[in-house]
Design an enzyme around this catalytic site. Structure first.
Site: not given
Length: 488
Positions: A55, A128, A338
């Site tokens: 990303h 997404n 993350y």
């Protein structure tokens, strides 16, 4: 006449000459005592942080979310209790695999993440545009991303690598069918849908738990590009999606998305021929109806891309009271990964940056570290303590107890893998034009792929639908019948 604004160093000292370095005479060498020069170069050397491993290429905007229907029967999350509640948000859209300055026309999933600044703390939606993913277990995440990234020896993306991985990972088949449809090349960020991909748990005030998936539906409609249209745009412009989003907001054409929730009672979890908590499986709307939750409007562009769009950090585990992660194996790995990547990329105090900092007050004993600029000043930095003025734990916010399914620990194969059933559903739901585009896009992508890899993928496609496999085989000149006799 307005006062002149002085150019200064980062120490606040005015700069008298920003055109010439300090030297030993007109023909002599540059002097190391030139603080202005040294500070300027040293800061320039450190302007960039590591780009996101996935990303990296993204565009973002500020806005608001308005709750349109109370969700109190499902969750105690305060921002979803009353109709009309407004919550500030920051949304970031992205491509997944390619680098920070890559063309936005490339075939790739699109990231769709939203940070809600609620009065109870931040809530991150991390999804997404496509409703499923390639894998069901986080232990395979580095592998699938490595296969899609450039070859480490050539620095060139190679279809042999990712199609090899796909051929040996049949659970990826449904994702392939979405990615190689025209939805793999969206027309703009304003016209993409969003999906949580994973199921989460919502818990209401009575302690009742339900599983949910969340969907964003663009009010502008879902608009995609054919391969030919994407190529035509890329020949002229490779920032088309970022430019479109920025210019639309600047012109007052604010993009909007409606948020919907799909709900599953835990007692029905075993009622399907697939595991609803498997990230490779979709929850189709006719089986899991959509319920409208609210609307997001993006109405302000970032003032500084690096400080906002590049520095924002998301984690699907950033949840408020009334929300919990599900047992989804891929989600469980993302809960760690993350935030870990943001600590590596931006620093251990990345949550103190304005774009990440909650509107709710922060009070804890986490101190110091690299570049802390929101220091907590109390001398008491431990808990429990006997000081009434210091923050204390609040049992009202203990997470509700949850039933654990299963009693064996170990590296167990997922139940009900059903690797091709949902891919068959996707094929059956596609129109003739969508099927033709899917077949063409795969055939085109296989132009440099080895035949043995093609055959393994065709065997997977055959188990989805023989027509699907035969059409791809015909486009590549492979005699399908020679390779699927054992599957009949």
């Amino acid at each position: 006449m307005t006062d002149r604004k002085n150019l200064t160093t980062n120490q606040g000292v005015p700069v008298g000459d920003n055109q010439n370095s300090m030297t030993a005479g007109r023909k002599g060498p540059t002097l190391i005592e030139d603080y202005v020069l040294i500070e300027k170069l040293a800061h320039f050397d450190r302007e960039r942080v590591p780009e996101r491993v996935v990303h990296a290429r993204g565009a973002g905007a500020h806005g608001k979310f308005v709750t349109k229907k109370s969700m109190k029967k499902y969750t105690m999350a305060k921002f979803l209790q009353e109709e009309g509640t407004e919550t500030e948000v920051f949304a970031r859209f992205s491509t997944v695999i390619h680098g920070q300055h890559s063309p936005e026309t490339l075939r790739d999933p699109r990231g769709f993440s939203v940070k809600f600044y609620t009065e109870e703390g931040n809530y991150d939606f991390v999804g997404n545009n496509l409703p499923v993913f390639f894998i069901r277990d986080a232990i395979k995440f580095p592998d699938v991303i490595h296969s899609l990234k450039p070859d480490p020896r050539t620095n060139i993306q190679d279809g042999n690598r990712y199609w090899d991985f796909f051929s040996l990972t049949p659970e990826a088949t449904t994702m392939i069918m979405y990615l190689f449809s025209d939805e793999g090349t969206p027309a703009s960020y304003r016209e993409v849908r969003g999906s949580s991909v994973h199921a989460f748990k919502w818990i209401n005030e009575e302690g009742k738990t339900v599983y949910v998936k969340l969907r964003w539906v663009p009010k502008a409609g879902i608009v995609n590009l054919s391969t030919e249209q994407a190529s035509q745009i890329q020949a002229k412009e490779f920032n088309h999606a970022s430019r479109d989003l920025y210019e639309a907001i600047e012109n007052g054409d604010y993009p909007e998305w409606d948020l919907y929730v799909q709900v599953l009672d835990p007692k029905d979890l075993d009622s399907f021929d697939f595991n609803p908590l498997d990230a490779t499986k979709d929850w189709f709307e006719d089986v899991f109806p959509y319920e409208h939750v609210g609307t997001m409007t993006l109405d302000r562009n970032p003032d500084n891309i690096f400080a906002e769009t590049e520095s924002v950090g998301f984690n699907p585990g950033v949840l408020v009271r009334g929300m919990l992660p599900s047992e989804d194996r891929l989600l469980q790995g993302r809960l760690f990964s993350y935030s870990d990547t943001q600590r590596h990329r931006v620093g251990p105090n990345y949550l103190q940056l304005p774009i990440n900092s909650p509107k709710a007050p922060v009070a804890n004993n986490q101190r110091d570290g690299h570049m802390p600029f929101k220091q907590q000043t109390s001398s008491i930095n431990y808990e429990p303590n006997s000081y009434d003025t210091e923050p204390k734990e609040n049992p009202a916010f203990i997470e509700p107890e949850q039933e654990i399914r299963g009693d064996i620990s170990g590296r167990l194969i997922a139940e009900k893998p059903n690797n091709f059933g949902h891919a068959k559903e996707v094929w059956d739901r596609y129109s003739n034009a969508e099927r033709a585009a899917l077949v063409k896009n795969i055939v085109d992508d296989w132009s440099q792929v080895r035949e043995d890899i093609k055959i393994r993928n065709l065997r997977n496609f055959y188990q989805v639908d023989p027509e699907f496999a035969s059409r791809v085989a015909a486009g590549t000149g492979i005699n399908l019948e020679e390779h699927v006799t054992d599957l009949k």
